[in-house]
Motif scaffolding. Structure first.
Motif, PDB file in Angstrom:
ATOM      1  N   GLU A 115      51.991  54.203  40.847  1.00  0.00           N
ATOM      2  CA  GLU A 115      52.349  52.911  39.253  1.00  0.00           C
ATOM      3  C   GLU A 115      51.846  51.828  39.634  1.00  0.00           C
ATOM      4  O   GLU A 115      51.156  51.301  38.613  1.00  0.00           O
ATOM      5  N   LEU A 116      51.614  50.733  41.010  1.00  0.00           N
ATOM      6  CA  LEU A 116      52.043  49.393  41.143  1.00  0.00           C
ATOM      7  C   LEU A 116      50.272  49.749  41.082  1.00  0.00           C
ATOM      8  O   LEU A 116      49.541  48.999  40.338  1.00  0.00           O
ATOM      9  N   GLN A 117      49.730  50.482  42.028  1.00  0.00           N
ATOM     10  CA  GLN A 117      48.357  50.559  42.870  1.00  0.00           C
ATOM     11  C   GLN A 117      46.990  51.156  41.490  1.00  0.00           C
ATOM     12  O   GLN A 117      46.059  50.433  40.794  1.00  0.00           O
ATOM     13  N   GLN A 118      47.838  51.705  40.242  1.00  0.00           N
ATOM     14  CA  GLN A 118      47.443  51.624  39.152  1.00  0.00           C
ATOM     15  C   GLN A 118      46.976  50.701  37.717  1.00  0.00           C
ATOM     16  O   GLN A 118      46.150  50.421  37.045  1.00  0.00           O
ATOM     17  N   ALA A 119      48.418  50.470  38.234  1.00  0.00           N
ATOM     18  CA  ALA A 119      48.497  48.982  36.886  1.00  0.00           C
ATOM     19  C   ALA A 119      47.631  47.770  36.940  1.00  0.00           C
ATOM     20  O   ALA A 119      46.895  46.668  36.719  1.00  0.00           O
ATOM     21  N   LEU A 120      47.874  47.796  39.330  1.00  0.00           N
ATOM     22  CA  LEU A 120      46.430  46.893  39.479  1.00  0.00           C
ATOM     23  C   LEU A 120      45.267  47.066  38.924  1.00  0.00           C
ATOM     24  O   LEU A 120      44.657  45.948  38.997  1.00  0.00           O
ATOM     25  N   THR A 121      44.888  48.534  39.254  1.00  0.00           N
ATOM     26  CA  THR A 121      43.199  48.052  38.129  1.00  0.00           C
ATOM     27  C   THR A 121      43.100  47.932  37.368  1.00  0.00           C
ATOM     28  O   THR A 121      41.663  48.140  36.601  1.00  0.00           O
ATOM     29  N   LEU A 122      44.069  48.008  36.341  1.00  0.00           N
ATOM     30  CA  LEU A 122      43.732  47.786  34.745  1.00  0.00           C
ATOM     31  C   LEU A 122      43.835  45.937  35.172  1.00  0.00           C
ATOM     32  O   LEU A 122      42.998  45.625  33.219  1.00  0.00           O
ATOM     33  N   LEU A 123      44.053  45.474  35.381  1.00  0.00           N
ATOM     34  CA  LEU A 123      44.105  44.071  35.295  1.00  0.00           C
ATOM     35  C   LEU A 123      42.822  43.369  35.748  1.00  0.00           C
ATOM     36  O   LEU A 123      41.765  44.576  36.208  1.00  0.00           O
ATOM     37  N   SER A 124      42.052  42.332  34.921  1.00  0.00           N
ATOM     38  CA  SER A 124      40.836  41.771  35.056  1.00  0.00           C
ATOM     39  C   SER A 124      41.084  41.362  36.677  1.00  0.00           C
ATOM     40  O   SER A 124      41.204  41.162  37.461  1.00  0.00           O
ATOM     41  N   LEU A 131      46.560  37.744  42.373  1.00  0.00           N
ATOM     42  CA  LEU A 131      47.400  38.443  42.617  1.00  0.00           C
ATOM     43  C   LEU A 131      47.281  38.704  43.877  1.00  0.00           C
ATOM     44  O   LEU A 131      48.607  38.453  44.660  1.00  0.00           O
ATOM     45  N   THR A 132      46.651  39.586  44.570  1.00  0.00           N
ATOM     46  CA  THR A 132      46.285  40.304  46.084  1.00  0.00           C
ATOM     47  C   THR A 132      46.328  38.336  47.236  1.00  0.00           C
ATOM     48  O   THR A 132      47.229  38.987  48.318  1.00  0.00           O
ATOM     49  N   ILE A 151      43.343  25.030  41.847  1.00  0.00           N
ATOM     50  CA  ILE A 151      44.349  25.459  41.824  1.00  0.00           C
ATOM     51  C   ILE A 151      45.397  26.247  40.966  1.00  0.00           C
ATOM     52  O   ILE A 151      46.424  26.971  40.474  1.00  0.00           O
ATOM     53  N   GLY A 152      45.790  24.840  39.790  1.00  0.00           N
ATOM     54  CA  GLY A 152      45.909  25.242  38.871  1.00  0.00           C
ATOM     55  C   GLY A 152      45.366  26.473  38.240  1.00  0.00           C
ATOM     56  O   GLY A 152      46.230  27.335  37.299  1.00  0.00           O
ATOM     57  N   THR A 153      44.039  26.852  37.963  1.00  0.00           N
ATOM     58  CA  THR A 153      43.726  27.843  37.435  1.00  0.00           C
ATOM     59  C   THR A 153      44.531  29.156  38.274  1.00  0.00           C
ATOM     60  O   THR A 153      44.375  30.305  37.385  1.00  0.00           O
ATOM     61  N   ARG A 160      49.766  34.767  34.295  1.00  0.00           N
ATOM     62  CA  ARG A 160      49.928  35.765  34.379  1.00  0.00           C
ATOM     63  C   ARG A 160      49.714  37.335  34.410  1.00  0.00           C
ATOM     64  O   ARG A 160      50.004  38.137  33.807  1.00  0.00           O
ATOM     65  N   ALA A 161      48.714  37.815  35.981  1.00  0.00           N
ATOM     66  CA  ALA A 161      48.439  38.651  36.687  1.00  0.00           C
ATOM     67  C   ALA A 161      50.203  39.368  36.835  1.00  0.00           C
ATOM     68  O   ALA A 161      50.350  40.828  36.175  1.00  0.00           O
TER      69      ALA A 161
END
Length: 175
Positions: A115-124, A131-132, A151-153, A160-161
């Motif tokens: 589920e996590l792998q699938q959700a990660l693919t949906l992120l920009s 995040l990774t 760094i702020g960005t 957001r991720a």
């Protein structure tokens, strides 16, 4: 003619320097004493360093003529006890994770990973990469440099991720 306060100040500085030299000479004895409480050399070094810092900051409380070694050993013992109580009250690291996570069956972990792998693919791409990198232990500064942003960005992308993943996977992961 020298004033009384300057003579007193000079003798006080001389006494302080002598005590500081004696503290340095007693450092190996502190390490041996710390071994009674701890096994790891790193933990022993940390305890001795904290003890020396406290002793030097409290040097004005030391009474000349009393045993400096006993005074230092007391500071070390009290520091260890305080740290031990704090650690019991506020556990950190993997111990907390092990205590707070109820081990789920292997199938459930495999399902969660999928589920996590699938959700990660949906992120920009930029959010997933940020995040990774941070999740893998890369510092924010290094991750920002790798991603070519400030760094702020980067922190914003990571935040957001995480929010997106929580929404996609459900709030039950916050436990």
């Amino acid at each position: 003619m020298a004033s009384v306060s300057s003579i007193h100040s000079a003798s006080h500085d001389k006494n302080t320097s002598a005590i500081e030299l004696e503290i340095v000479a007693l450092t190996p004895a502190l390490r041996i004493f710390a071994r009674r409480f701890l096994r790891s050399n790193d933990d022993i070094d940390d305890l001795v360093q904290e003890t020396l810092l406290k002793a030097l900051n409290s040097l004005h409380l030391y009474r000349p003529g009393t045993s400096l070694k006993s005074w230092l050993f007391t500071i070390l013992r009290n520091t260890f006890c305080t740290n031990y109580r704090r650690q019991k009250r506020e556990p950190t690291g993997m111990d907390v994770m092990v205590e707070r996570i109820a081990i789920a069956p292997a199938q459930e972990w495999a399902l969660r990973e999928h589920e996590l792998q699938q959700a990660l693919t949906l992120l920009s791409d930029d959010r997933r990469r940020a995040l990774t990198l941070v999740a893998a232990g890369t510092s924010y500064q290094d991750a920002a440099r790798i991603c070519g942003c400030r760094i702020g960005t980067l922190k914003s992308r990571v935040s957001r991720a995480r929010e997106s993943l929580l929404l996609m996977l459900g709030n039950h992961l916050r436990d």
